[in-house]
Design a protein around this motif. Structure first.
Motif, short mmCIF file in Angstrom:
data_model
loop_
_atom_site.label_atom_id
_atom_site.label_comp_id
_atom_site.label_asym_id
_atom_site.label_seq_id
_atom_site.Cartn_x
_atom_site.Cartn_y
_atom_site.Cartn_z
N GLU A 1 0.83 -1.21 0.00
CA GLU A 1 0.00 0.00 0.00
C GLU A 1 0.86 1.26 0.00
OE1 GLU A 1 -3.00 1.86 3.16
OE2 GLU A 1 -3.66 -0.07 2.34
N ALA A 2 2.00 1.21 0.68
CA ALA A 2 2.86 2.38 0.78
C ALA A 2 3.75 2.58 -0.44
CB ALA A 2 3.73 2.27 2.03
N THR A 3 3.96 1.53 -1.23
CA THR A 3 4.96 1.64 -2.29
C THR A 3 4.47 1.37 -3.71
OG1 THR A 3 5.61 -0.67 -1.98
CG2 THR A 3 6.83 1.00 -0.71
N ALA A 4 3.37 0.67 -3.85
CA ALA A 4 2.94 0.26 -5.19
C ALA A 4 1.81 1.12 -5.73
CB ALA A 4 2.48 -1.20 -5.16
N PRO A 5 1.86 1.41 -7.02
CA PRO A 5 0.68 2.04 -7.61
C PRO A 5 -0.44 1.00 -7.67
CG PRO A 5 2.32 1.58 -9.29
CD PRO A 5 2.93 1.20 -7.97
N PHE A 6 -1.65 1.41 -7.46
CA PHE A 6 -2.81 0.51 -7.49
C PHE A 6 -2.63 -0.68 -6.53
CE2 PHE A 6 -2.07 2.28 -11.77
CZ PHE A 6 -3.14 3.16 -11.81
N PRO A 7 -2.42 -0.40 -5.25
CA PRO A 7 -2.13 -1.48 -4.29
C PRO A 7 -3.23 -2.54 -4.20
CG PRO A 7 -2.56 0.59 -3.15
CD PRO A 7 -2.47 0.90 -4.60
N ALA A 8 -4.49 -2.17 -4.32
CA ALA A 8 -5.56 -3.17 -4.24
C ALA A 8 -5.43 -4.17 -5.38
CB ALA A 8 -6.93 -2.49 -4.27
N LEU A 9 -5.09 -3.70 -6.56
CA LEU A 9 -4.89 -4.59 -7.70
C LEU A 9 -3.67 -5.49 -7.48
CD1 LEU A 9 -5.60 -5.54 -10.56
CD2 LEU A 9 -4.19 -3.64 -11.43
N VAL A 10 -2.60 -4.92 -6.99
CA VAL A 10 -1.38 -5.69 -6.72
C VAL A 10 -1.69 -6.81 -5.72
CG1 VAL A 10 0.94 -5.62 -5.71
CG2 VAL A 10 0.20 -3.81 -7.30
N LEU A 11 -2.41 -6.49 -4.65
CA LEU A 11 -2.75 -7.51 -3.65
C LEU A 11 -3.65 -8.59 -4.24
CD1 LEU A 11 -3.16 -5.28 -0.49
CD2 LEU A 11 -1.42 -7.04 -0.88
N ARG A 12 -4.60 -8.20 -5.08
CA ARG A 12 -5.45 -9.21 -5.73
C ARG A 12 -4.63 -10.14 -6.60
NH1 ARG A 12 -9.81 -5.74 -8.29
NH2 ARG A 12 -9.05 -4.20 -6.90
N VAL A 13 -3.70 -9.60 -7.37
CA VAL A 13 -2.84 -10.42 -8.22
C VAL A 13 -1.99 -11.36 -7.36
CG1 VAL A 13 -0.88 -10.35 -9.81
CG2 VAL A 13 -2.83 -8.82 -10.15
N LEU A 14 -1.44 -10.85 -6.28
CA LEU A 14 -0.64 -11.70 -5.38
C LEU A 14 -1.49 -12.81 -4.77
CD1 LEU A 14 1.61 -9.10 -3.55
CD2 LEU A 14 2.33 -10.85 -5.18
N ASN A 15 -2.72 -12.52 -4.42
CA ASN A 15 -3.60 -13.56 -3.86
C ASN A 15 -3.92 -14.64 -4.88
OD1 ASN A 15 -3.71 -12.62 -1.22
ND2 ASN A 15 -5.37 -11.21 -1.68
N VAL A 16 -4.16 -14.25 -6.12
CA VAL A 16 -4.40 -15.24 -7.18
C VAL A 16 -3.16 -16.10 -7.37
CG1 VAL A 16 -4.77 -15.53 -9.66
CG2 VAL A 16 -6.19 -13.92 -8.36
N TRP A 17 -2.00 -15.45 -7.40
CA TRP A 17 -0.74 -16.18 -7.54
C TRP A 17 -0.56 -17.17 -6.39
CZ3 TRP A 17 4.73 -14.12 -6.19
CH2 TRP A 17 5.71 -15.01 -6.65
N ALA A 18 -0.84 -16.75 -5.17
CA ALA A 18 -0.70 -17.62 -4.01
C ALA A 18 -1.61 -18.84 -4.13
CB ALA A 18 -1.00 -16.86 -2.73
N ARG A 19 -2.86 -18.62 -4.51
CA ARG A 19 -3.78 -19.76 -4.65
C ARG A 19 -3.28 -20.74 -5.70
NH1 ARG A 19 -7.41 -15.74 -3.42
NH2 ARG A 19 -7.93 -15.24 -5.57
N ARG A 20 -2.79 -20.23 -6.82
CA ARG A 20 -2.30 -21.11 -7.88
C ARG A 20 -1.04 -21.85 -7.45
NH1 ARG A 20 -1.86 -19.11 -13.62
NH2 ARG A 20 -1.99 -21.34 -13.92
N ALA A 21 -0.11 -21.14 -6.82
CA ALA A 21 1.16 -21.74 -6.41
C ALA A 21 0.95 -22.78 -5.32
CB ALA A 21 2.13 -20.66 -5.94
N LEU A 22 -0.02 -22.56 -4.45
CA LEU A 22 -0.23 -23.47 -3.33
C LEU A 22 -1.24 -24.57 -3.64
CD1 LEU A 22 -0.13 -20.98 -0.36
CD2 LEU A 22 1.62 -22.62 -1.05
N ARG A 23 -1.91 -24.52 -4.78
CA ARG A 23 -2.92 -25.53 -5.12
C ARG A 23 -2.37 -26.96 -5.00
NH1 ARG A 23 -4.86 -24.02 -10.34
NH2 ARG A 23 -5.90 -22.36 -9.24
N PRO A 24 -1.17 -27.28 -5.54
CA PRO A 24 -0.66 -28.65 -5.39
C PRO A 24 -0.45 -29.04 -3.92
CG PRO A 24 0.52 -27.51 -7.12
CD PRO A 24 -0.33 -26.48 -6.42
#
Length: 164
Positions: A128-151
């Motif tokens: 939130e303090a460093t990224a433009p569009f922090p809500a979007l960045v966090l959503r992308v990170l959450n999608v990545w986490a779900r995909r990476a941890l699925r196995p």
């Protein structure tokens, strides 16, 4: 006891989490435990140490201080092969927020090991303090986490399923 620690950055790089992990290793070993540290390989000169498992990585900063190891099947195989040559692991200590966390949780799930996860910062506040569009960045990170941890989640669910 054999503790394997997973980090986002090599413990010989700069950072508070890295200093903390080096100290934890020192005092765990003084107490008679074995410690292995799994982290991205550095792309600048760094001390070699038999306790380190240096993952294949790509540099992510111009000074080559920090690197990224992509969580996935290739990295899983690399970690499994490296750890197969070591003493059996008793506990996984994830001290990462991104790729190191995914890699560590996937390793623990594949091998049915308990996990301790230490957070060294507030990712949400930092983004939130460093990224433009922090809500979007966090959503992308959450999608990545779900995909990476699925196995890892599939392995854990299969272990918990009642015998039919």
């Amino acid at each position: 006891m054999h503790v394997v620690m997973f980090a986002d950055q090599h413990v010989e790089s700069l950072g508070g989490a890295q200093v903390s992990m080096r100290l934890q290793r020192r005092f765990l070993e003084r107490a008679g435990h074995t410690v292995t540290v799994v982290a991205p390989r550095m792309h600048r000169p760094a001390p070699t140490d038999p306790a380190y498992v240096d993952l294949p990585s790509i540099p992510v900063t111009p000074d080559r201080e920090y690197a990224l190891s992509w969580p996935g099947i290739r990295t899983d195989r690399f970690v499994d092969a490296a750890m197969a040559r070591r003493a059996p692991v008793d506990v996984v200590h994830v001290q990462a927020d991104f790729w190191g966390a995914f890699i560590g949780h996937r390793y623990a799930a594949r091998h049915g090991l308990p996990v301790v996860h230490t957070m060294h910062n507030r990712v949400d506040v930092g983004i939130e303090a460093t990224a433009p569009f922090p809500a979007l960045v966090l959503r992308v990170l959450n999608v990545w986490a779900r995909r990476a941890l699925r196995p890892a989640l599939r392995v854990r669910e299969a272990r918990q399923a009642p015998d039919g």
